[in-house]
Design a protein around this motif. Structure first.
Motif: not given
Length: 274
Positions: A127-128, A135-136, A154-156, A159-160
């Motif tokens: 999330l952070a 990009i993650v 989905v978690k990413v 978080a928008g």
């Protein structure tokens, strides 16, 4: 599958240029990082339309076999070096984060925040990273099934952040060994995120040398070529000019000759597969 992810001045899209994450495992020094960026840039240049190159190196290797192993220069010095690489070579950069507090300062320099494989289920870290808007790149844990990698993505997104990616790096197979389930690449493509293949960590032998990890760099190109036939969106390759003397992951890093030889073959396999 559809995605459009801005990376530097270019855009990663399905069927477009490969994302090519390449650089030394660890930031060993400013001079070495800049030298490696120059050497990699020269080898990528003939295929610039086929590869979207991102320079990769870690400011902290927090997960080491031994507490005595080198870890890198730390966040402040490491980011300064990566920023210099970014400015001098005009290349996007990627580095790992291990703690939630690192996300914001690292995002001031890095275009891609990488979540290490062992931390891919750490919700607060994901999330952070997501909240920075960068990009993650989520490395698939060695203990995670391909069909479960949709959950970190989905978690990413929740978080928008629509810029999540998945990188396959092999699955634990008994002790000190990894295998790649190539069918898992197809499974992970269903999540609508780019799927990247880590050609060098998948040939790692975790803890295989006792206090350090071993590796089989000589088969890394074969693993990458198989992934190209499966239609991945990019490749992660750690590259070193003298891997036998590298401070981290030397046995599985590509030398410059292997790296240079691999690039045109990946392009040729993709064209043949089409």
């Amino acid at each position: 599958m559809s995605f459009s992810i801005p990376v530097g001045s270019r855009t990663l899209t399905p069927g477009g240029a490969y994302l090519l994450i390449a650089g030394p495992c660890m930031i060993e020094s400013e001079a070495h990082c800049l030298g490696m960026a120059e050497k990699i840039a020269k080898r990528v240049a003939p295929y610039a339309d086929q590869f979207l190159w991102v320079f990769k190196s870690s400011f902290d290797k927090a997960n080491r076999s031994s507490g005595k192993s080198a870890r890198g220069p730390g966040m402040e010095e490491g980011l300064a070096i990566l920023d210099k690489v970014k400015r001098e070579f005009g290349v996007p950069v990627l580095t790992d984060i291990h703690e939630s507090y690192q996300a914001a300062p690292v995002a001031e320099v890095a275009d891609i925040l990488q979540i290490p494989a062992f931390l891919c289920r750490q919700t607060d870290l994901l999330l952070a990273a997501a909240k920075t808007g960068r990009i993650v790149n989520i490395k698939k844990g060695q203990f995670v099934a391909p069909h479960d990698m949709g959950k970190p993505v989905v978690k990413v997104r929740e978080a928008g952040n629509a810029y999540g990616m998945i990188t396959e790096r092999g699955t634990s197979f008994g002790y000190n060994n990894l295998v790649v389930d190539y069918a898992g690449l197809h499974v992970m493509r269903r999540f609508g995120a780019p799927v990247i293949f880590d050609a060098t960590h998948c040939v790692q032998l975790p803890g295989g040398l006792g206090d350090t990890s071993g590796g089989r760099r000589e088969i890394a190109p074969y693993m990458a070529k198989a992934a190209a036939a499966f239609g991945v969106d990019g490749f992660f390759t750690e590259v070193h000019d003298n891997p036998d003397q590298a401070l981290s992951d030397g046995p599985n890093q590509l030398n410059l000759e292997l790296f240079e030889d691999l690039l045109p073959k990946l392009v040729a396999i993709r064209e043949a597969a089409r």
